[in-house]
Design a protein around this motif. Sequence first.
Motif, PDB file in Angstrom:
ATOM      1  N   VAL A  41       0.850  -1.188   0.000  1.00 33.67           N
ATOM      2  CA  VAL A  41       0.000   0.000   0.000  1.00 33.67           C
ATOM      3  C   VAL A  41       0.890   1.244   0.000  1.00 33.67           C
ATOM      4  O   VAL A  41       1.798   1.373   0.832  1.00 33.67           O
ATOM      5  CB  VAL A  41      -0.929   0.006   1.235  1.00 33.67           C
ATOM      6  CG1 VAL A  41      -1.755   1.294   1.268  1.00 33.67           C
ATOM      7  CG2 VAL A  41      -1.839  -1.206   1.208  1.00 33.67           C
ATOM      8  N   THR A  76      -1.776   6.696   0.127  1.00 36.83           N
ATOM      9  CA  THR A  76      -3.095   6.141  -0.176  1.00 36.83           C
ATOM     10  C   THR A  76      -4.066   6.450   0.956  1.00 36.83           C
ATOM     11  O   THR A  76      -3.761   6.195   2.133  1.00 36.83           O
ATOM     12  CB  THR A  76      -3.017   4.622  -0.392  1.00 36.83           C
ATOM     13  OG1 THR A  76      -2.148   4.347  -1.493  1.00 36.83           O
ATOM     14  CG2 THR A  76      -4.400   4.054  -0.684  1.00 36.83           C
ATOM     15  N   ARG A  84      -8.041  -0.095  -3.957  1.00 34.63           N
ATOM     16  CA  ARG A  84      -8.007   0.907  -2.901  1.00 34.63           C
ATOM     17  C   ARG A  84      -8.444   0.254  -1.586  1.00 34.63           C
ATOM     18  O   ARG A  84      -9.525  -0.331  -1.527  1.00 34.63           O
ATOM     19  CB  ARG A  84      -8.926   2.070  -3.228  1.00 34.63           C
ATOM     20  CG  ARG A  84      -8.935   3.177  -2.158  1.00 34.63           C
ATOM     21  CD  ARG A  84      -9.839   4.325  -2.576  1.00 34.63           C
ATOM     22  NE  ARG A  84      -9.958   5.335  -1.534  1.00 34.63           N
ATOM     23  CZ  ARG A  84     -10.732   6.417  -1.613  1.00 34.63           C
ATOM     24  NH1 ARG A  84     -11.441   6.634  -2.725  1.00 34.63           N
ATOM     25  NH2 ARG A  84     -10.793   7.285  -0.620  1.00 34.63           N
TER      26      ARG A  84
END
Length: 389
Positions: free
Chosen positions: A123, A127, A162
């Motif tokens: 990740v 983000t 996501r």
Amino acid sequence: MSRHPILVLLPLLAMLSGCNTVVLSPSGDVATQQGNLIIISTVLMLIIIVPVMILTVLFAWRYRHTNTNARYEPDWDHSTRLELIIWAAPLLIIICLGAITWAATHLLDPYRPLDRIAPGRPVAEDTQPLEVEVTALDWKWLFIYPQYGIATVNELAAPVDRPINFRITSASVMNSFYIPALAGQIYAMAGMETKLHAVINAPGAYEGFSANYSGHGFSGMRFRFHGMADADFDGWVNEVRAADGGLDTRAYLDLERPSENVAPIRYASVEPDLFRRIVNMCVEPGKMCMSEMMAIDAQGGLGMAGIENTRPLAYDKLAKRGTAAFGPDPSYVASICSTDEALAMIREAPARTPVPATPVLGAGLPAPTPAAFGLPPGPAGLMSRPSNS
């Protein structure tokens, strides 16, 4: 009857070919790791199960009654080599299963934030996860997007790749939030908040449902989870914002009423702090939140004055809530708020019947007289103590 009975099973095999194997071939990284854990555990256990099944058939055939060539040893009772094989193999399997399960339990903890979105794809530091507040209602699912100020019923969407942070609760009985393609199920409980971190890696429409029986309309608690590209998700958010109506307190209390097989509903706006009030069971106007009550209790409570701090319920989803503690009329503990709000609550509160001040006399016995205790009579026939002066 058919001369080949095995042919009768062919239609059943054709039906099995249509079975949904989403649990073992999901589209989310968390669900994929959970599916791999199931496969690895099954293979490890088959290392013992398959040889045992084969040896069972082999021994039955080898030592059948008609086989006179089989070695017969009625006095045999022990073999160290055989004991080592019998106990060592299962012990090694248990050790492997324990190690794998222990590691997976921590890596796949639903409360643990994601550190990757796919194998070899960590990740990114910049983000921002998608926040989704999930509420299990009777009998539908409410999804609130606090970052976008929108809400939906029985419709859920998220961008591909996501991270998604789910905050989950229930407005009624315990339920279970489950999207097999995304991650394992997690329970939703009234007055509590559970969490789930997950990610979807492929666009598509996936099935979501309740995995815990919750009453009459349980079978209709199904929804669609849409995995979308970023641009498609932004377009979906704009479509929801263009919907008619918002989710305020009144709309939520109407939505909270039991209903079955509810079609997707969209709300262009959401009242701030609604999910926190749902978790604290204080959506009804004027009702004290659990967090407030716990803070008061931590300071010693309201004492005898708190007995009168109740209000009748405007809407009671369980019909009998509060009757055990506050008498036949449903009621709840009123919130302690501003002076103006408190005065308004007092004006709206119904008149209470005064409690008679008749002394308790026991099992029908007359009140004792002062003479029985050698005391002079007091005013109004009451007992009085002699003066010390």
